[in-house]
Scaffold this motif. Structure first.
Motif, PDB file in Angstrom:
ATOM      1  N   ARG A 182      44.378  21.589 -20.792  1.00 48.17           N
ATOM      2  CA  ARG A 182      44.923  21.686 -19.602  1.00 48.17           C
ATOM      3  C   ARG A 182      44.919  20.384 -18.680  1.00 48.17           C
ATOM      4  N   ARG A 183      43.751  19.685 -18.994  1.00 49.56           N
ATOM      5  CA  ARG A 183      43.616  18.497 -18.178  1.00 49.56           C
ATOM      6  C   ARG A 183      44.764  17.389 -18.496  1.00 49.56           C
ATOM      7  N   GLU A 184      44.899  17.347 -19.883  1.00 48.18           N
ATOM      8  CA  GLU A 184      45.922  16.112 -20.523  1.00 48.18           C
ATOM      9  C   GLU A 184      47.539  16.557 -19.974  1.00 48.18           C
ATOM     10  N   LEU A 185      47.686  18.082 -19.861  1.00 49.75           N
ATOM     11  CA  LEU A 185      48.816  18.533 -19.404  1.00 49.75           C
ATOM     12  C   LEU A 185      49.126  18.186 -17.936  1.00 49.75           C
ATOM     13  N   LEU A 186      47.959  18.158 -17.149  1.00 53.29           N
ATOM     14  CA  LEU A 186      48.100  17.979 -15.802  1.00 53.29           C
ATOM     15  C   LEU A 186      48.293  16.628 -15.428  1.00 53.29           C
ATOM     16  N   SER A 234      43.327   7.738 -13.120  1.00 47.67           N
ATOM     17  CA  SER A 234      42.334   7.411 -12.080  1.00 47.67           C
ATOM     18  C   SER A 234      41.979   6.244 -12.698  1.00 47.67           C
ATOM     19  N   ALA A 235      41.963   5.266 -11.550  1.00 46.86           N
ATOM     20  CA  ALA A 235      41.311   3.968 -11.608  1.00 46.86           C
ATOM     21  C   ALA A 235      39.751   4.137 -11.925  1.00 46.86           C
ATOM     22  N   LEU A 236      39.254   4.841 -11.164  1.00 51.82           N
ATOM     23  CA  LEU A 236      37.885   5.127 -11.415  1.00 51.82           C
ATOM     24  C   LEU A 236      37.262   5.556 -13.005  1.00 51.82           C
ATOM     25  N   ALA A 237      38.258   6.328 -13.450  1.00 45.18           N
ATOM     26  CA  ALA A 237      38.011   6.765 -14.990  1.00 45.18           C
ATOM     27  C   ALA A 237      38.332   5.606 -15.992  1.00 45.18           C
ATOM     28  N   GLU A 238      39.301   4.917 -15.224  1.00 43.06           N
ATOM     29  CA  GLU A 238      39.865   3.774 -16.321  1.00 43.06           C
ATOM     30  C   GLU A 238      38.692   2.666 -16.663  1.00 43.06           C
ATOM     31  N   ARG A 239      37.728   2.551 -15.618  1.00 44.72           N
ATOM     32  CA  ARG A 239      36.585   1.498 -15.509  1.00 44.72           C
ATOM     33  C   ARG A 239      35.367   2.273 -16.224  1.00 44.72           C
ATOM     34  N   THR A 240      35.449   3.509 -16.713  1.00 44.94           N
ATOM     35  CA  THR A 240      34.276   4.252 -17.427  1.00 44.94           C
ATOM     36  C   THR A 240      34.450   4.136 -18.676  1.00 44.94           C
ATOM     37  N   LYS A 241      33.442   3.650 -19.660  1.00 44.54           N
ATOM     38  CA  LYS A 241      33.708   3.768 -20.867  1.00 44.54           C
ATOM     39  C   LYS A 241      33.488   5.166 -21.732  1.00 44.54           C
ATOM     40  N   PRO A 242      34.021   5.745 -22.696  1.00 48.36           N
ATOM     41  CA  PRO A 242      33.868   6.904 -23.234  1.00 48.36           C
ATOM     42  C   PRO A 242      32.593   7.072 -23.682  1.00 48.36           C
ATOM     43  N   ILE A 243      32.103   8.291 -23.308  1.00 54.63           N
ATOM     44  CA  ILE A 243      30.575   8.596 -23.568  1.00 54.63           C
ATOM     45  C   ILE A 243      30.626   9.343 -25.015  1.00 54.63           C
ATOM     46  N   ASN A 245      38.844  14.745 -13.032  1.00 54.43           N
ATOM     47  CA  ASN A 245      39.471  15.052 -14.313  1.00 54.43           C
ATOM     48  C   ASN A 245      39.471  13.775 -15.123  1.00 54.43           C
ATOM     49  N   GLY A 246      39.830  12.564 -14.864  1.00 49.30           N
ATOM     50  CA  GLY A 246      39.736  11.327 -15.378  1.00 49.30           C
ATOM     51  C   GLY A 246      38.360  10.970 -16.064  1.00 49.30           C
ATOM     52  N   LEU A 247      37.303  11.224 -15.226  1.00 51.81           N
ATOM     53  CA  LEU A 247      36.135  10.881 -15.758  1.00 51.81           C
ATOM     54  C   LEU A 247      35.485  11.891 -16.834  1.00 51.81           C
ATOM     55  N   VAL A 248      35.970  13.353 -16.592  1.00 56.08           N
ATOM     56  CA  VAL A 248      35.661  14.400 -17.576  1.00 56.08           C
ATOM     57  C   VAL A 248      36.416  14.024 -18.981  1.00 56.08           C
ATOM     58  N   GLU A 249      37.648  13.595 -18.944  1.00 56.61           N
ATOM     59  CA  GLU A 249      38.152  13.052 -20.162  1.00 56.61           C
ATOM     60  C   GLU A 249      37.681  12.044 -20.792  1.00 56.61           C
ATOM     61  N   LYS A 250      36.715  11.208 -20.184  1.00 55.62           N
ATOM     62  CA  LYS A 250      35.897  10.240 -20.763  1.00 55.62           C
ATOM     63  C   LYS A 250      34.790  10.550 -21.039  1.00 55.62           C
TER      64      LYS A 250
END
Length: 569
Positions: A242-246, A305-314, A496-501
Motif C-alpha cells: 500500500r505504501r508503494e502504491l501510495l 520524501s527528502a527526509l527519507a532519501e537521506r536515511t540509509k536502509p536499516i 511513510n518514506g522512513l518506514v520504507e527504509k
C-alpha cells in the motif's frame, strides 16, 4: 437590511510596517444563530481574525461591527455579548474546576443567585459535576476543553468565538463537544468555530476559508465540495504494497491528492485529467470537503520524501525494535497503565489510540525512558530502557505531544543544540542542520525564536530535531495535533518514506484519518489494551446492521462503548 450579527468590511491587519499583511481585505458576515466554520492552512490568519472580532487586536484598516457596535470605538458593549475560548488552554491549572468557574463568574459580574444556578447548569451541561474539586491541570484534554467552554458560557453570549476547541481531543470527547455546541445553536447563539478538522467544517452552516491572509471561499461547505465531483476514486492495495502504491499515485502527474484508508487508497485527480493510473482499478466515490480544500490550495505534497532519501536502509534483525513487557504505572493507588504488552516489527507503523487520559502518553514515556515503570520493562533495539537508558535513547527520535523545544532560542540554535545532544559534530553536524533547513523549508525563520513560529513550522522544527541523527526508531506523540491538512500530508509523506527504509514508528493521534496509515493499532482504554489489530480489522469488528460501513472513528467509539457495557454487567 442584513440580519448579520457580525459584519466584517475590508478588514486588513499588519503587525508592523515592514511585515506583510496577515489579513488582506476580508469581507464576511456571521448571521444570527448560525454555526460558521473558519478553516485554512497554518498562518492563514484564522486566530488573528478571531482576536480582532474579540477586540483583543485593532484592525490596520477596515471595520468590524457586532450587533451594530464598532470593535474599535465600542469594545465594552461587545465584551458583554461575546464569549471567547482561545486556542491554548487559558484557565488556571492550579485552581479546581469549581474555583475556575467562580473566578469567571466574578469577572463577568454574576450575582450570587445567578452564579449558583448558572454553575450548576453548566456542570450538568458539560458533565463536569463529578470533577468539581479536581485541579484544572489534572483534567484530561477533553475535560479541559469542556471547562474552557463552561467558563466562556458563565454569562450567556450572543456570539461565541471558539479557536480550535477540539485540538488534542479524542473522538469521543469531540462528539460530546459537538453535541454541546448544537444545543447552544438551539438557544440562538451565533458561533464562529475555527478548526483543523475538516470533517467538522462539513457540519457547519457556512465556512470561511482563509489562505495567505485572503478570503478564498465563503459559503456552504457542500458548494465548495462540488468542485471535485467526479474526480475522487478508491482503489485497493495488496498486502504489503500500500505504501508503494501510495507513492506511485502521489507522483502520478494527474493526481492532486492521495491518502491511505486501511488497504485502500483514496485518490483525487486534477481538473480535466483522464482520471486514470496505469495498473490501478479505480472506483468512483463521493467527495469530501477536505478534497475540495486541498484542491483549492493547489494540491497536496508529492510522494517523495527528502527526509527519507537521506536515511540509509536499516537492516532487519531477529529482535523486535520496540517491546513493552507487562508495563504498569501507578500514581498512588491509580493505575494509569495496567499490564500493557506489545511488540513492534521493523518498518512498522504502530498506533496507540484511545480517549484522553487512557494511558497513551504514560506508555510512551515509559518506553523512551522518561518515566520509570512501577512494574514491567521495555526494550528498544535490544537495549533495556530501564537498565541502559542512554544506549536505548540513542536509538530513538522523540517528538513530544506538546511543543517541547526551546522557545526563546532561534531555529538555528535549536538545531545546533539538538544535533549536539545527539552527538553530531563538525562536518556531520553542519550537513545535518543544512539538510533539515532545506527539507522543512526553515530558511526564512532561521533567526526567529521557536515560540514565534506558526504551529505548522513548530511541528516541522520538532520533527527535524527528532530525525536529524537518523534514528532507527521514531516515537511521535500526536505529531500533527492542530496543524492543517497540507502539513499533515507532508508529515505522512516523510513518515511513510522512513518506514520504507526500515524505520520503526510508534505514534499516537486523535485524527482517525491518520490512524489509517498505521499497520496495526492498539486501542488503549482505562490503562489497558482492549483491541489490537489492523485498521481494516477494527472497522470490521465495529460493523452492525445499523452501521454496515463504519469509519475508524465509529469503530473507536463503538469498541469503547461495548467495553463499558461488558464491564458494567
Amino acid at each position: 437590511m442584513s440580519d448579520a450579527l457580525v459584519s466584517i468590511q475590508n478588514l486588513s491587519k499588519r503587525f508592523a510596517p515592514n511585515l506583510p499583511l496577515v489579513l488582506d481585505g476580508i469581507n464576511a458576515e456571521i448571521p444570527q444563530g448560525k454555526l460558521i466554520g473558519l478553516v485554512g492552512p497554518d498562518g492563514a490568519g484564522k486566530t488573528t481574525l478571531i482576536r480582532l472580532i474579540a477586540t483583543l487586536l485593532l484592525p490596520s484598516s477596515g471595520v468590524i461591527t457586532i450587533a451594530g457596535k464598532n470593535t474599535v470605538s465600542d469594545p465594552e458593549p461587545i465584551h458583554e455579548i461575546t464569549g471567547y475560548m482561545p486556542q491554548k488552554f487559558g484557565l488556571y491549572e492550579d485552581l479546581t474546576v469549581e474555583q475556575n468557574l467562580n473566578l469567571y463568574a466574578d469577572l463577568r459580574g454574576a450575582n450570587e443567585k445567578e452564579r449558583k444556578e448558572t454553575i450548576e447548569r453548566l456542570l450538568a451541561f458539560t458533565g463536569l459535576a463529578p470533577f468539581i474539586k479536581r485541579l484544572a491541570g489534572a483534567l484530561s484534554g477533553g475535560m479541559k476543553q469542556k471547562l474552557g467552554l463552561a467558563c466562556t458560557l458563565i454569562k450567556k453570549p450572543s456570539l461565541l468565538l471558539l479557536d480550535e476547541p477540539s485540538v488534542g481531543v479524542d473522538p469521543l470527547s469531540r462528539r460530546e463537544l459537538w453535541k454541546m455546541v448544537k444545543d447552544l445553536l438551539n438557544e440562538g447563539i451565533s458561533i464562529l468555530w475555527s478548526s483543523a478538522y475538516l470533517d467538522e467544517a462539513e457540519r457547519c452552516d457556512s465556512v470561511l476559508l482563509l489562505n495567505k491572509g485572503k478570503l478564498a471561499y465563503a459559503g456552504p461547505p457542500s458548494e465548495l465540495t462540488k468542485r471535485v465531483e467526479g474526480r475522487v476514486f478508491k482503489t485497493q492495495a495488496e498486502d504489503g504494497a500500500r505504501r508503494e502504491l501510495l507513492k506511485k499515485a502521489l507522483d502520478a502527474p494527474d493526481v492532486l491528492d492521495c491518502a491511505l484508508q486501511g488497504k485502500a487508497l483514496r485518490i483525487v485527480f486534477k481538473e480535466n485529467s483522464a482520471n486514470q493510473i496505469e495498473g490501478m482499478e479505480l472506483t468512483p466515490i463521493a467527495p469530501r470537503f477536505e478534497d475540495a480544500f486541498i484542491d483549492l490550495l493547489g494540491g497536496g505534497p508529492k510522494g517523495a520524501s527528502a527526509l527519507a532519501e537521506r536515511t540509509k536502509p536499516i537492516e532487519a534483525n531477529t529482535h523486535s525494535p520496540v517491546e513493552a513487557k507487562n508495563l504498569v504505572k501507578r500514581f498512588g493507588s491509580f493505575a494509569a497503565v495496567d499490564n500493557i504488552s506489545f511488540s513492534i516489527k521493523r518498518g512498522e507503523i504502530f498506533g496507540l489510540l484511545g480517549p484522553n487520559g487512557a494511558g497513551k502518553s504514560t506508555t510512551f514515556k515509559m518506553l523512551c525512558g522518561l518515566l520509570k515503570p512501577t512494574e514491567g520493562s521495555s526494550m528498544v533495539n535490544n537495549f533495556d530502557v530501564q537498565k541502559t537508558p542512554a544506549a536505548a535513547r540513542s536509538q530513538i527520535g522523540y517528538m513530544a505531544q506538546k511543543f517541547s523545544l526551546y522557545g526563546l532560542l532561534s531555529i538555528r540554535q535549536n538545531l545546533e543544540f539538538f544535533s549536539g545532544i545527539y552527538n553530531l559534530k563538525n562536518e556531520e553536524q553542519s550537513l545535518a542542520i543544512e539538510q533539515m533547513v532545506q527539507i522543512f523549508s526553515l530558511d526564512p525563520f532561521l533567526n526567529a525564536t521557536a515560540d514565534s513560529l506558526p504551529l505548522g513550522f513548530k511541528q516541522r522544527l520538532s520533527l527535524a530535531c527528532a530525525t536529524m541523527h537518523r534514528p532507527p526508531v521514531l516515537f511521535l506523540d500526536e505529531p500533527t495535533s492542530g496543524v492543517d491538512p497540507y502539513v499533515r500530508r507532508e508529515f505522512w509523506s516523510h513518515i511513510n518514506g522512513l518506514v520504507e527504509k526500515g524505520v520503526t514508528v510508534l505514534i499516537t493521534t486523535h485524527f482517525m484519518d491518520e490512524a489509517e496509515y498505521c499497520d496495526r493499532i492498539a486501542f488503549i482504554y482505562q490503562g489497558q489494551i482492549i483491541h489490537l489489530d489492523t485498521p481494516d480489522a477494527l472497522r470490521e469488528a465495529a460493523k452492525s446492521e445499523a452501521n454496515p460501513t463504519p469509519t475508524l472513528e465509529d469503530a473507536f467509539i463503538q469498541l469503547i462503548e461495548e467495553h463499558d457495557k461488558q464491564h458494567q454487567l
